[in-house]
Scaffold this active site. Structure first.
Site, short mmCIF file in Angstrom:
data_model
loop_
_atom_site.label_atom_id
_atom_site.label_comp_id
_atom_site.label_asym_id
_atom_site.label_seq_id
_atom_site.Cartn_x
_atom_site.Cartn_y
_atom_site.Cartn_z
N TYR A 6 0.81 -1.21 0.00
CA TYR A 6 0.00 0.00 0.00
C TYR A 6 0.85 1.27 0.00
O TYR A 6 0.32 2.38 -0.07
CB TYR A 6 -0.96 0.00 1.18
CG TYR A 6 -2.30 -0.63 0.86
CD1 TYR A 6 -3.48 0.04 1.10
CD2 TYR A 6 -2.37 -1.89 0.30
CE1 TYR A 6 -4.71 -0.53 0.80
CE2 TYR A 6 -3.58 -2.48 0.00
CZ TYR A 6 -4.75 -1.79 0.25
OH TYR A 6 -5.95 -2.37 -0.05
N LYS A 35 3.57 -13.97 6.03
CA LYS A 35 3.92 -14.96 5.00
C LYS A 35 5.44 -15.12 4.98
O LYS A 35 6.08 -15.15 3.93
CB LYS A 35 3.39 -14.49 3.63
CG LYS A 35 3.42 -15.56 2.54
CD LYS A 35 2.55 -16.77 2.83
CE LYS A 35 2.61 -17.77 1.68
NZ LYS A 35 1.93 -19.03 2.02
N ASP A 80 -1.90 -17.84 5.03
CA ASP A 80 -2.89 -18.72 4.41
C ASP A 80 -3.50 -19.67 5.43
O ASP A 80 -4.70 -19.99 5.37
CB ASP A 80 -2.30 -19.48 3.23
CG ASP A 80 -0.94 -20.09 3.52
OD1 ASP A 80 -0.24 -19.59 4.41
OD2 ASP A 80 -0.57 -21.06 2.85
N ASP A 115 -5.67 -6.40 4.87
CA ASP A 115 -6.74 -6.02 3.95
C ASP A 115 -7.61 -7.24 3.65
O ASP A 115 -8.85 -7.18 3.73
CB ASP A 115 -6.12 -5.48 2.66
CG ASP A 115 -7.13 -4.77 1.77
OD1 ASP A 115 -8.27 -4.56 2.21
OD2 ASP A 115 -6.77 -4.43 0.64
#
Length: 420
Positions: free
Chosen positions: A165, A233, A287, A311
């Protein structure tokens, strides 16, 4: 000279009533009539913002018997600002939020054809509102896809100023993009991408990570919550997402070592039982976290994560308990708190008195809690819960619930007030 002599405004007239929130010894000092700058918002903002204000005014009056009230002061952004001032966000709006340290807004549409990439992102970056705070819980009577939506009660702290972002990217085929590709290949020896790629940069910093995780842990301590989970991640992006995890654990150990333990410490040092008064700091791969919020939501309370993961997960979590119509949000730093509806402008419904004002009303609840006006905040939540449980709801909930009484946006607000 007005009452707020040090507030520099080029276009706006200063508030006619109310006082400024102050800081003393690192704590908020809230007057009995704080100035609350508000942006009506585009599209359905014309419907939901008046509904929100009416609910808050009623709650504050009921809770404090007229001894406290909110001094609403309209500032501008989006289409209304363009029409009045020829700019999507006048400098006066930034100045007002810095000065009064508080604000609330309806949804905004970013104008097409230049200027800010996103008005919402512009507020966050210009004012350095580094934390997007999104509580998610289920309300009885709201249709939800989960079998046990009542197990969901989490608050997401999403980093707001960096990650993807930050908006650092180059379009495929442009001279600048080809220059970046040449640099990456020839100077850095990078591989794994093609010459016809668009390129984006993902910055994650020590500063951005630590201040976000610090806020999340403080919130967990202040609200007596059991855990803070770092979502990342890092198994793939080791020096950005993996660093987020590493630096998050460093904050917990170095600044909150007397209050925080890791999952490993619980198992190794405490026989699998969390010591009284301790908060568990843990981490999950992003995930896998998507599965956890569906299958084992009761095991999580506070989530901290970089921007893009936040988000996705904040919207997915809201969907799990019925959608964004009742999802509140705030963007804040250590001095400024800016509350907002989390949904879009829905222009086809604008002015129809139809849309659900719940997201903005619940964002205003966060604002009342930020002010320390918990009694008024509790009244709003009670009124909302009772109205929904009785089936007095707007069209988005009524169409999913047999026997519901569909009402307008303004009528739903009156129902909330009547149900306090």
């Amino acid at each position: 000279m007005g009452r707020f002599a040090d507030l520099e405004l080029k276009h706006y007239a200063e508030p006619e009533r109310g006082d400024r929130i102050d800081f003393r010894d690192g704590a908020l000092c809230v007057p009995d009539e704080p100035v609350v700058p508000y942006i009506e918002g585009d599209g359905v903002g014309v419907d939901i913002t008046p509904a929100m204000k009416s609910v808050l005014d009623a709650a504050v009056t009921k809770a404090y018997g007229g001894k406290r009230r909110l001094a609403w002061w309209e500032i501008f952004a989006g289409e209304k600002a363009m029409n009045l001032y020829g700019t999507a966000i006048p400098d006066d709006s930034f100045a007002a939020l810095r000065y009064f340290r508080l604000g609330i807004k309806g949804p905004l549409t970013t104008p097409v054809g230049g200027g800010f990439r996103s008005l919402n992102v512009a507020f966050r970056q210009v004012l350095d509102l580094y934390a997007c705070v999104r509580p998610v819980r289920w309300f009885d009577g709201v249709p939800a896809p989960l079998k046990r939506p009542q197990d969901v009660d989490m608050i997401i702290f999403r980093e707001n100023t960096e990650d993807l972002y930050a908006g650092i990217e180059w379009e495929e085929g442009t001279p600048d993009c080809l220059k970046v590709i040449r640099f990456l290949k020839e100077e850095m020896g990078a591989t794994g991408f093609r010459n016809d790629s668009g390129i984006g940069i993902k910055p994650i910093s020590v500063t951005g990570t630590k201040r976000l995780v610090r806020m999340a842990i403080r919130y967990a301590i202040d609200h007596n919550l059991p855990s803070v989970t770092l979502v990342h991640k890092g198994n793939i992006m080791k020096f950005t997402e993996g660093a987020f995890r590493k630096w998050g654990y460093e904050v917990a150990a170095q600044e909150f070592g007397d209050r925080c333990v890791t999952e490993e410490q619980v198992e190794k040092d405490f026989g699998g039982k969390v010591p009284a008064g301790k908060i568990v700091v843990k981490d999950r791969i992003a995930d896998a976290m998507f599965q956890q919020i569906l299958l084992r939501p009761s095991e999580y309370s506070v989530l901290a994560m970089a921007n893009l993961n936040g988000d996705y997960i904040s919207d997915a979590l809201a969907a799990a308990v019925g959608g964004l119509g009742l999802a509140p949000g705030a963007n804040m730093n250590d001095e400024i708190a800016f509350f907002e509806a989390t949904h879009g402008t829905a222009p086809k419904y604008a002015g129809q008195d139809k849309i659900n004002p719940g997201s903005l009303i619940l964002s205003a609840v966060l604002m009342l809690e930020h002010l320390g006006w918990q009694e008024a905040a509790d009244l709003v939540v009670t009124g909302l819960e009772r109205s929904i449980s009785r089936g007095v709801v707007t069209y988005d909930l009524a169409r999913q619930r047999e026997g519901a009484q569909e009402v307008s946006c303004s009528r739903f607000a009156r129902s909330v007030v009547e149900s306090m």
